[in-house]
Design a protein around this motif. Structure first.
Motif, PDB file in Angstrom:
ATOM      1  N   LYS A   1       4.054  -0.125 -12.125  1.00 12.44           N
ATOM      2  CA  LYS A   1       4.077  -1.639 -12.658  1.00 12.44           C
ATOM      3  C   LYS A   1       2.536  -1.999 -12.305  1.00 12.44           C
ATOM      4  N   LEU A   2       2.096  -3.156 -12.944  1.00 12.21           N
ATOM      5  CA  LEU A   2       0.951  -3.697 -12.739  1.00 12.21           C
ATOM      6  C   LEU A   2       0.813  -4.403 -11.322  1.00 12.21           C
ATOM      7  N   GLY A   3       1.814  -5.189 -10.841  1.00 12.67           N
ATOM      8  CA  GLY A   3       1.971  -5.612  -9.613  1.00 12.67           C
ATOM      9  C   GLY A   3       3.290  -5.506  -9.173  1.00 12.67           C
ATOM     10  N   ASN A   4       3.865  -6.252  -8.174  1.00 13.69           N
ATOM     11  CA  ASN A   4       5.224  -6.121  -7.627  1.00 13.69           C
ATOM     12  C   ASN A   4       5.445  -4.938  -7.097  1.00 13.69           C
ATOM     13  N   ARG A   5       4.401  -3.989  -6.248  1.00 13.52           N
ATOM     14  CA  ARG A   5       4.310  -2.757  -6.039  1.00 13.52           C
ATOM     15  C   ARG A   5       5.253  -2.435  -4.799  1.00 13.52           C
ATOM     16  N   SER A   6       5.523  -3.566  -3.934  1.00 12.84           N
ATOM     17  CA  SER A   6       6.277  -3.333  -3.089  1.00 12.84           C
ATOM     18  C   SER A   6       8.108  -3.138  -3.355  1.00 12.84           C
ATOM     19  N   ASN A   7       8.271  -3.678  -4.598  1.00 13.00           N
ATOM     20  CA  ASN A   7       9.293  -3.546  -5.022  1.00 13.00           C
ATOM     21  C   ASN A   7       9.641  -2.497  -6.117  1.00 13.00           C
ATOM     22  N   ALA A   8      10.876  -1.765  -6.054  1.00 10.81           N
ATOM     23  CA  ALA A   8      11.225  -0.621  -6.881  1.00 10.81           C
ATOM     24  C   ALA A   8      11.724  -1.252  -8.096  1.00 10.81           C
ATOM     25  N   SER A   9      11.321  -0.796  -9.287  1.00 12.44           N
ATOM     26  CA  SER A   9      12.015  -1.177 -10.375  1.00 12.44           C
ATOM     27  C   SER A   9      12.229   0.194 -10.998  1.00 12.44           C
ATOM     28  N   SER A  10      13.695   0.401 -11.592  1.00 12.64           N
ATOM     29  CA  SER A  10      13.898   1.714 -12.210  1.00 12.64           C
ATOM     30  C   SER A  10      14.602   1.721 -13.476  1.00 12.64           C
ATOM     31  N   GLU A  11      14.855   2.784 -13.843  1.00 16.80           N
ATOM     32  CA  GLU A  11      15.678   3.194 -14.979  1.00 16.80           C
ATOM     33  C   GLU A  11      17.102   3.851 -14.634  1.00 16.80           C
TER      34      GLU A  11
ATOM     35  N   ARG B   1       0.892  -1.213   0.032  1.00 14.96           N
ATOM     36  CA  ARG B   1      -0.042   0.142   0.105  1.00 14.96           C
ATOM     37  C   ARG B   1       1.015   1.281  -0.044  1.00 14.96           C
ATOM     38  N   HIS B   2       1.866   1.283   0.700  1.00 12.47           N
ATOM     39  CA  HIS B   2       2.951   2.262   0.891  1.00 12.47           C
ATOM     40  C   HIS B   2       4.008   1.964  -0.321  1.00 12.47           C
ATOM     41  N   GLU B   3       3.869   2.166  -1.481  1.00 13.64           N
ATOM     42  CA  GLU B   3       4.988   1.895  -2.253  1.00 13.64           C
ATOM     43  C   GLU B   3       6.125   2.902  -2.164  1.00 13.64           C
ATOM     44  N   PRO B   4       7.442   2.119  -2.834  1.00 14.96           N
ATOM     45  CA  PRO B   4       8.638   2.759  -2.726  1.00 14.96           C
ATOM     46  C   PRO B   4       8.564   4.239  -3.407  1.00 14.96           C
ATOM     47  N   GLU B   5       9.457   5.326  -2.641  1.00 15.34           N
ATOM     48  CA  GLU B   5       9.334   6.567  -3.352  1.00 15.34           C
ATOM     49  C   GLU B   5      10.765   6.931  -3.676  1.00 15.34           C
ATOM     50  N   LEU B   6      10.726   7.470  -4.773  1.00 18.91           N
ATOM     51  CA  LEU B   6      12.316   7.876  -5.560  1.00 18.91           C
ATOM     52  C   LEU B   6      12.498   9.455  -4.898  1.00 18.91           C
TER      53      LEU B   6
END
Length: 557
Positions: free
Chosen positions: A269-279, A75-80
């Motif tokens: 992302k569609l799912g995997n919301r707790s994990n941060a994926s980056s560029e 619910r509290h997703e990673p923040e950049l």
């Protein structure tokens, strides 16, 4: 209104509109490892010594506290945060404390790189079972855990780097935050392979590596999907003068200075919301060569093999977690005066899902056993691992979305409600089919193994034929399949069907040898003989549903 009148109103039967009946109790406070399929596989593959610890981890995974961590981390997703308050570039990602709690348990329980420092036979099997149990609570944080596990064999291509980093990658201490690697008690690893112009075609990468006089390299380029950017180090592919090569990129250099790792954005992302994926963008980024120059794919493939194993484990775990929720629901929910689990059609659905889960779990642990024995020098198991990993990754990951969707439907509207947890499982379901190569990539990889590594097919044949003569449908399916393994001009066109049959025949062989007869018979009838429909819940008449249901986690009988 008087107090007496108010009390009278609330005691009147017509005012009792919110009395809750015919709802199952929450599935909390249980042992996620209480599953005969999982425990039998653990023992069979040589890690029975881990059973008590697995149950301890299972009780924690099924606790109310951990389920709350999972919900909060998503619910509290990673923040950049790209800059600090003064305008300095920092490129950091903040996570909710519950994410850190999940990670702390995962690393502390040895689900990261720890098995590579454990000499006990079955160490990788124990880790696989633990990974399955723990990721049933929350799958997003499994990404950095998996990459940390998988990086070790690839990093060993550079012994001098491995000597520095491996003791910290195999640590059981979760030590988050960007600091000099040598000052930390444990490290996490990731990888950066794909770029926006190429994706799977990593040889189209444009990130450039330039050699330096001190033996290091400098990278310049942009990666498209790099998960867990707060990990400590990454294996990255870049173009060197000698061709595509593999490099080690630390977030923080040995002297404590920040390496250039500019995070452009986090993926939505569609799912995997707790994990941060980056560029991330590299600009004069310090790196060190891993393996030989120009052999980047060959070097990093050891990491890819192990992350593909974790894709199988994760998909088997997600299927099993969804099944447990569905089985728990139908055991407690009554419709038309009868418990759902006692209604023939629902029994068929849950039993069919149970077959799918048992086949996935059994295959996942067999591949984990092969990985364990291969790294201990067993050439036959290494050959088997080559083909079984690619075929298993293709099929188990393909089946997860359909199985989770069916399990969700068992809960009706409740399953579509976020509070049930089922939507999160459903959003996670497609991920493993994409990560580390989509279905086509893995199907083509099977063709590559058949063409270039005939010993892998020989090892696969020996495994399947351990069940020869035990079931006529399996014997016929294997006989037919052997005739299709000739790589004719249309091999790529029919690759998916070929790989599907390879996976099903392997699963059937394992179940015929290790599962109760009712399970093996129903699997061969429905998956090999074709005596079932497209949807789950179409097991043929005569299937011993009661016997199959005793194997289902979540209490369905």
């Amino acid at each position: 209104m008087t107090a007496t009148a108010d009390a009278s109103l609330h005691s009147h039967p017509t005012a009792r509109t919110h009395e809750v009946t015919n709802q199952p109790p929450p599935l909390v406070g249980h042992d996620v490892a209480d599953d005969p399929v999982l425990i039998e596989g653990l023992r069979r593959e040589g890690a029975g010594w881990y059973e008590d610890d697995l149950h301890r981890l299972g009780r924690l995974a099924g606790s109310e506290q951990v389920l709350r961590w999972a919900e909060e981390a998503n619910r509290h997703e990673p923040e950049l945060r790209t800059h600090d308050r003064y305008g300095n570039r920092i490129d950091e990602v903040d996570f909710h404390p519950s994410y850190h709690s999940l990670m702390d348990v995962a690393i502390g329980e040895g689900l990261g790189g720890a098995p590579w420092a454990d000499d006990r036979p079955g160490a990788h099997v124990a880790r696989a079972a633990g990974f399955m149990v723990w990721s049933s609570a929350e799958q997003g944080h499994g990404c950095p855990v998996s990459m940390t596990y998988a990086v070790v064999p690839a990093l060993r291509s550079a012994p001098e780097l491995s000597a520095v980093y491996e003791p910290l990658l195999t640590s059981r201490v979760y030590d988050p935050g960007l600091r000099a690697p040598g000052s930390k008690r444990g490290l996490l690893a990731g990888m950066g392979m794909t770029e926006k112009q190429g994706g799977t075609d990593v040889r189209a990468n444009t990130t450039v590596a330039t050699a330096q006089p001190d033996g290091s390299w400098r990278l310049r380029g942009h990666k498209w999907f790099t998960s867990a950017p707060m990990n400590d180090l990454f294996l990255v592919l870049a173009q060197a003068p000698g061709g595509l090569s593999c490099f080690l990129v630390p977030r923080v250099l040995p002297d404590g200075a920040r390496n250039t790792f500019r995070i452009q954005r986090l993926k939505d992302k569609l799912g995997n919301r707790s994990n941060a994926s980056s560029e991330p963008e590299f600009d004069d980024t310090v790196a060190w060569l891993v393996g030989r120059e120009g052999q980047g794919v060959r070097t990093i493939i050891d990491m890819v093999t192990m992350t593909r194993l974790d894709c199988i484990l994760g998909s088997a775990s997600g299927t099993r977690a969804a099944l447990a929720q569905a089985a728990h629901h139908v055991r407690h929910r009554a419709v038309f005066g009868t418990k759902l689990i006692d209604q023939p059609l629902m029994r068929n659905v849950i039993a069919d899902l149970g077959l799918e889960s048992e086949a996935a779990t059994t295959l996942a642990l067999r591949v984990a056993g092969a990985a364990d024995r291969a790294q201990r020098g067993d050439a036959q198991e290494r050959a088997f691992l080559r083909l079984a990993t690619a075929a298993g990754k293709y099929w188990v990951c393909k089946r997860q979305p359909a199985a989770v969707a069916e399990a969700l439907e068992c809960l009706g509207g409740n399953g579509y409600d976020e509070a049930s947890g089922m939507p999160r499982l459903y959003r996670e379901a497609p991920l493993n089919g994409i990560w580390e190569g989509s279905g086509n990539v893995n199907a083509l990889d099977v063709l590559r193994a058949l063409a270039r590594e005939p010993q892998s097919l020989e090892a696969f044949r020996a495994e399947v034929e351990e069940a020869a003569g035990a079931d006529a449908r399996l014997d016929e399916a294997w006989r037919t399949l052997r005739g299709e393994l000739v790589l004719t001009a249309d091999a790529e066109l029919r690759a998916r069907r070929l790989v599907e049959r390879l996976a099903l025949v392997l699963q059937a062989s394992l179940l015929v040898r290790h599962a109760p007869p009712a399970v093996a018979d129903a699997f061969c009838a429905s998956r090999l003989a074709g005596d079932s429909g497209f949807a789950f819940g179409t097991l043929p008449p005569g299937a011993d549903l009661s016997a199959i249901l005793t194997r289902v986690p979540g209490g369905a009988r």
